[in-house]
Design an enzyme around this catalytic site. Structure first.
Site, PDB file in Angstrom:
ATOM      1  CG  ASP A 114      -1.972   1.223   1.391  1.00  0.00           C
ATOM      2  OD1 ASP A 114      -1.912   2.018   0.973  1.00  0.00           O
ATOM      3  OD2 ASP A 114      -2.522   1.236   2.287  1.00  0.00           O
ATOM      4  N   GLY A 146      -9.604   4.129  -6.742  1.00  0.00           N
ATOM      5  CA  GLY A 146      -7.296   3.583  -7.145  1.00  0.00           C
ATOM      6  C   GLY A 146      -6.643   4.259  -6.025  1.00  0.00           C
ATOM      7  CB  VAL A 147      -3.079   4.955  -6.843  1.00  0.00           C
ATOM      8  CG1 VAL A 147      -2.407   5.698  -6.093  1.00  0.00           C
ATOM      9  CG2 VAL A 147      -2.790   3.557  -6.612  1.00  0.00           C
ATOM     10  CG  ASP A 148      -7.077  10.454  -7.736  1.00  0.00           C
ATOM     11  OD1 ASP A 148      -6.126  10.705  -6.952  1.00  0.00           O
ATOM     12  OD2 ASP A 148      -7.154  10.565  -8.296  1.00  0.00           O
ATOM     13  CB  SER A 194      -1.922   5.360 -17.167  1.00  0.00           C
ATOM     14  OG  SER A 194      -1.460   6.873 -17.004  1.00  0.00           O
ATOM     15  N   GLY A 244      -4.157   0.945 -13.700  1.00  0.00           N
ATOM     16  CA  GLY A 244      -5.792   0.801 -13.183  1.00  0.00           C
ATOM     17  C   GLY A 244      -6.512   1.298 -14.608  1.00  0.00           C
ATOM     18  CE1 TYR A 279      -7.987   7.790 -15.922  1.00  0.00           C
ATOM     19  CE2 TYR A 279      -6.032   8.903 -16.150  1.00  0.00           C
ATOM     20  CZ  TYR A 279      -7.320   9.043 -15.602  1.00  0.00           C
ATOM     21  OH  TYR A 279      -7.549  10.191 -15.097  1.00  0.00           O
TER      22      TYR A 279
END
Length: 172
Positions: free
Chosen positions: A9, A31-33, A116, A118, A120
């Site tokens: 993580d 996602g990460v964002d 990009s 995920g 994207y």
């Protein structure tokens, strides 16, 4: 600069900066964002609101707020459209922009997600090759960066990063 692969993580890393795979609004997403925005707390979104967004291929720096990382570098990667819409150039620019921001703030450690890859839809193999190539480029002599982490959420992505790093380290 030493390049390492770390699986886990991104929001738990105590580095100078974590890179966020952000959307152009910089106001959070999936996602990460979304994970970074949740972990950093509402102060991050409030701060990002004042930035006015960010174009694809660029990045913006904010405080890390409640994250263990001191800063977040929000890099806006391209949406995969088949490879004919300058996606590779835009993705490479994200890494270059993030590294330059880190150096301009005299940071020594930075952690990158698979930008990009995920929602994207960027193909992992191609995206990882771009990430490794950009991180392995020589840094300026006065660079403050000493450590870069390629953060993989899955074992498959971690293995892909390791394989690419080893292949690029071998004499050609």
């Amino acid at each position: 600069m030493k390049i390492e692969v770390w699986q886990g993580d991104l929001t738990t890393l105590a580095v100078d900066a974590v890179v966020n795979a952000a959307n152009s609004s910089l106001l959070g997403g999936g996602g990460v964002d979304g994970a970074i925005h949740r972990a950093a707390g509402p102060e991050l979104q409030a701060h990002c609101r004042g930035l006015g967004g960010c174009p694809t291929g660029e990045a913006r720096l904010t405080p890390g707020f409640r994250l263990p990382a001191r800063y977040v570098i929000h890099a806006v990667g391209p949406v995969w459209q088949g490879g004919g819409k300058s996606e590779a150039e835009l993705l490479a620019a994200c890494y270059r922009y993030a590294l330059a921001l880190a150096e301009s703030h005299k940071l020594s450690s930075i952690a990158f997600p698979a930008i990009s890859c995920g929602i994207y839809g960027y193909p992992a193999e191609q995206a990882a090759a771009i990430a490794v190539a950009e991180l392995q480029k020589p840094r300026p002599g006065d660079s403050s960066l000493r450590r870069a982490l390629l953060v993989a959420f899955s074992a498959d992505m971690a293995e892909l990063y390791r394989r690419l790093l080893e292949a690029r380290a071998e004499p050609q």
